[in-house]
Design a protein around this motif. Sequence first.
Motif, PDB file in Angstrom:
ATOM      1  N   VAL A  53      -4.661   3.272  -1.453  1.00 54.21           N
ATOM      2  CA  VAL A  53      -5.182   1.961  -1.938  1.00 54.21           C
ATOM      3  C   VAL A  53      -5.896   1.358  -0.653  1.00 54.21           C
ATOM      4  O   VAL A  53      -5.430   1.443   0.531  1.00 54.21           O
ATOM      5  CB  VAL A  53      -3.934   0.964  -2.099  1.00 54.21           C
ATOM      6  N   GLU A  54      -7.226   0.984  -0.946  1.00 48.40           N
ATOM      7  CA  GLU A  54      -7.981   0.238   0.162  1.00 48.40           C
ATOM      8  C   GLU A  54      -8.374  -0.849  -0.265  1.00 48.40           C
ATOM      9  O   GLU A  54      -8.552  -1.434  -1.524  1.00 48.40           O
ATOM     10  CB  GLU A  54      -9.278   1.052   0.408  1.00 48.40           C
ATOM     11  N   ARG A  96       0.787  -1.296  -0.174  1.00 50.27           N
ATOM     12  CA  ARG A  96      -0.041  -0.104  -0.029  1.00 50.27           C
ATOM     13  C   ARG A  96       0.980   1.226   0.016  1.00 50.27           C
ATOM     14  O   ARG A  96       0.680   2.241  -0.659  1.00 50.27           O
ATOM     15  CB  ARG A  96      -1.017   0.033   1.253  1.00 50.27           C
TER      16      ARG A  96
END
Length: 168
Positions: A148-149, A137
Amino acid sequence: MLESLVTSKTRIKLLLKFFSHANSGYLRSLAKEFDESTNSVRVELNRLTEAGLLVSEDDGKTKLYKANTSHPFFEEIKGMVSKFLGLDDLMERIVKRMGEVEAAYIVGDYAKGIDSGTISMILIGKKLDQHYLDFIREKTYEKVQRKVEVSILTTDPGDIQGILVYGK
């Protein structure tokens, strides 16, 4: 990369919208989404349609625009857009190193072709490396300047957590 080839920011937004996924849109909704005037969006829609990159169809009194999938450069433009967004590299790296990934999906704004600055993903699998996820991430943000999830759905019967959501 794309900015050096295409000088119109509105045209870039339209290319990202239509060539990142099978999206379609109306003039007014695109202008609102991009926070641009309807005139500037109309000019670029007309240029892309005249070039054959977009097709339009009448929907009542409005026109619905979408990418021309039969254009000879459709796949190449789609590939350039995907590389510009960094999604190919991101998905490939995550899937290779995360463990036993059974499926990976991009969801949310990017799935709709909207560059909101956040990439939302769902990973499904067993024994997924959550420490590597934290590392990737950070690296992804450095590389593509997008948050970013990641949601993890485990299929491991011994894992009672089921769903873990990681985000920054």
